[in-house]
Design a protein around this motif. Structure first.
Motif, PDB file in Angstrom:
ATOM      1  N   ILE A 127      -5.139  -7.091 -12.086  1.00 46.66           N
ATOM      2  CA  ILE A 127      -4.283  -6.265 -12.940  1.00 46.66           C
ATOM      3  C   ILE A 127      -3.148  -7.069 -13.564  1.00 46.66           C
ATOM      4  O   ILE A 127      -2.471  -6.586 -14.460  1.00 46.66           O
ATOM      5  CB  ILE A 127      -3.718  -5.057 -12.173  1.00 46.66           C
ATOM      6  N   SER A 168      -0.412  -9.535  -4.165  1.00 51.47           N
ATOM      7  CA  SER A 168       0.215 -10.323  -5.227  1.00 51.47           C
ATOM      8  C   SER A 168       0.667 -11.678  -4.707  1.00 51.47           C
ATOM      9  O   SER A 168       1.042 -11.830  -3.538  1.00 51.47           O
ATOM     10  CB  SER A 168       1.417  -9.568  -5.816  1.00 51.47           C
ATOM     11  N   THR A 199      -9.532  -1.224  -4.035  1.00 52.59           N
ATOM     12  CA  THR A 199      -9.748   0.143  -3.553  1.00 52.59           C
ATOM     13  C   THR A 199     -11.093   0.210  -2.842  1.00 52.59           C
ATOM     14  O   THR A 199     -12.008  -0.560  -3.147  1.00 52.59           O
ATOM     15  CB  THR A 199      -9.728   1.162  -4.707  1.00 52.59           C
ATOM     16  N   ALA A 205      -6.353   1.662  -0.364  1.00 51.38           N
ATOM     17  CA  ALA A 205      -5.993   0.911  -1.568  1.00 51.38           C
ATOM     18  C   ALA A 205      -4.798   0.020  -1.284  1.00 51.38           C
ATOM     19  O   ALA A 205      -3.858   0.426  -0.593  1.00 51.38           O
ATOM     20  CB  ALA A 205      -5.673   1.858  -2.728  1.00 51.38           C
ATOM     21  N   LEU A 213      -0.364   3.182  -5.225  1.00 50.06           N
ATOM     22  CA  LEU A 213      -1.439   3.299  -6.209  1.00 50.06           C
ATOM     23  C   LEU A 213      -2.737   3.781  -5.557  1.00 50.06           C
ATOM     24  O   LEU A 213      -2.991   3.548  -4.372  1.00 50.06           O
ATOM     25  CB  LEU A 213      -1.681   1.945  -6.883  1.00 50.06           C
ATOM     26  N   THR A 255       0.841  -1.191   0.000  1.00 57.69           N
ATOM     27  CA  THR A 255       0.000   0.000   0.000  1.00 57.69           C
ATOM     28  C   THR A 255       0.877   1.242   0.000  1.00 57.69           C
ATOM     29  O   THR A 255       2.065   1.174   0.297  1.00 57.69           O
ATOM     30  CB  THR A 255      -0.946   0.015   1.224  1.00 57.69           C
ATOM     31  N   LEU A 290      -5.601  -5.282  -7.511  1.00 59.34           N
ATOM     32  CA  LEU A 290      -5.697  -3.947  -6.936  1.00 59.34           C
ATOM     33  C   LEU A 290      -7.070  -3.812  -6.297  1.00 59.34           C
ATOM     34  O   LEU A 290      -8.090  -3.993  -6.963  1.00 59.34           O
ATOM     35  CB  LEU A 290      -5.511  -2.871  -8.003  1.00 59.34           C
ATOM     36  N   VAL A 314      -2.339  -3.420  -3.137  1.00 57.68           N
ATOM     37  CA  VAL A 314      -2.063  -4.384  -4.198  1.00 57.68           C
ATOM     38  C   VAL A 314      -1.660  -5.691  -3.520  1.00 57.68           C
ATOM     39  O   VAL A 314      -0.724  -5.714  -2.721  1.00 57.68           O
ATOM     40  CB  VAL A 314      -0.946  -3.907  -5.137  1.00 57.68           C
TER      41      VAL A 314
END
Length: 239
Positions: A135, A51, A60, A47, A40, A37, A58, A49
């Motif tokens: 994404i 992975s 939000t 928000a 983005l 965080t 992503l 990400v």
């Protein structure tokens, strides 16, 4: 060189890039899940990400400042989307754009909603929108097993009141062995495939399909999923 161009170059060179805040979750088989965080979608309330390998989501979240008049329920909207671009492709055929979400995306959105909705305060009635977008995809890791974690982490780093965090994990029984967040190929041989949503202390939701299995097998699968979820919740608390 014009003076204003020179100033612009100096300014761009001196601008410090935002440093992400990262927490890593280690699965029992050695794979890692990362939550990031601070880089983005900084205009949202929260928000992150999430992975795992080359698969990235992503998430939000935004909420209204105040609730509308005469609203006595939680107006929560959750949307999960998987775009072709995440796999390096674009839609073909007559329709060149991706419009409405597909059945799979709607079902994943409902799984996220089902785990999140009970954990908002009873008196919190402001409109809240949670968006989870794929994404990047590697074709092997199943992204929907990370969607609940991503949605909760976005809420965790926001100032929206939320009695979480939660996480979701998929557990599959393959040849008598349990696997957390299996790949697409591994899931083809599974006799049990369930998604479990939970807080650190309590199970919230179980959804899935299976062949005829014993009660002990089912309970063990839920227990293993919950043990995998606990460090995911702890990582969100650290954020």
């Amino acid at each position: 060189m014009p003076f204003f161009v020179y100033i612009a170059i100096l300014y761009s060179n001196n601008m410090s890039k935002p440093k992400p805040i990262i927490r890593t979750i280690q699965l029992s088989d050695g794979r890692e899940i990362k939550i990031e965080t601070g880089v983005l979608a900084k205009q949202s309330d929260g928000a992150v990400v999430v992975s795992m390998g080359k698969t990235m989501l992503l998430a939000t979240v935004v909420a209204a400042q105040e609730a509308k008049e005469d609203v006595d329920f939680m107006p929560l909207s959750v949307e999960y989307r998987e775009k072709y671009a995440a796999f390096g492709r674009f839609p073909g055929g007559f329709l060149k754009r991706e419009a409405r979400p597909g059945d799979h995306e709607i079902l994943v959105s409902r799984l996220i909603d089902r785990a999140l909705r009970p954990l908002f305060p009873d008196d919190f009635h402001a409109e809240t929108f949670v968006n989870v977008s794929l994404i990047s995809a590697d074709g092997e890791m199943m992204p929907d097993s990370l969607a609940g974690l991503a949605a909760s982490a976005a809420l965790a780093v926001s100032d929206i009141p939320f009695h979480g965090p939660i996480a979701e994990a998929r557990v599959a029984s393959i040849n008598g062995e349990y696997k957390i967040n299996p790949t697409f190929s591994e899931l083809e041989e599974a006799e049990l495939d369930i998604m479990v949503g939970a807080t650190h202390d309590n199970i919230l939701m179980v959804e899935g399909e299976m062949d005829e299995v014993s009660e002990e097998t089912m309970l063990e699968a839920i227990k293993i999923a919950h043990e995998a979820i606990k460090p995911m919740c702890q990582a969100q608390k650290e954020l």
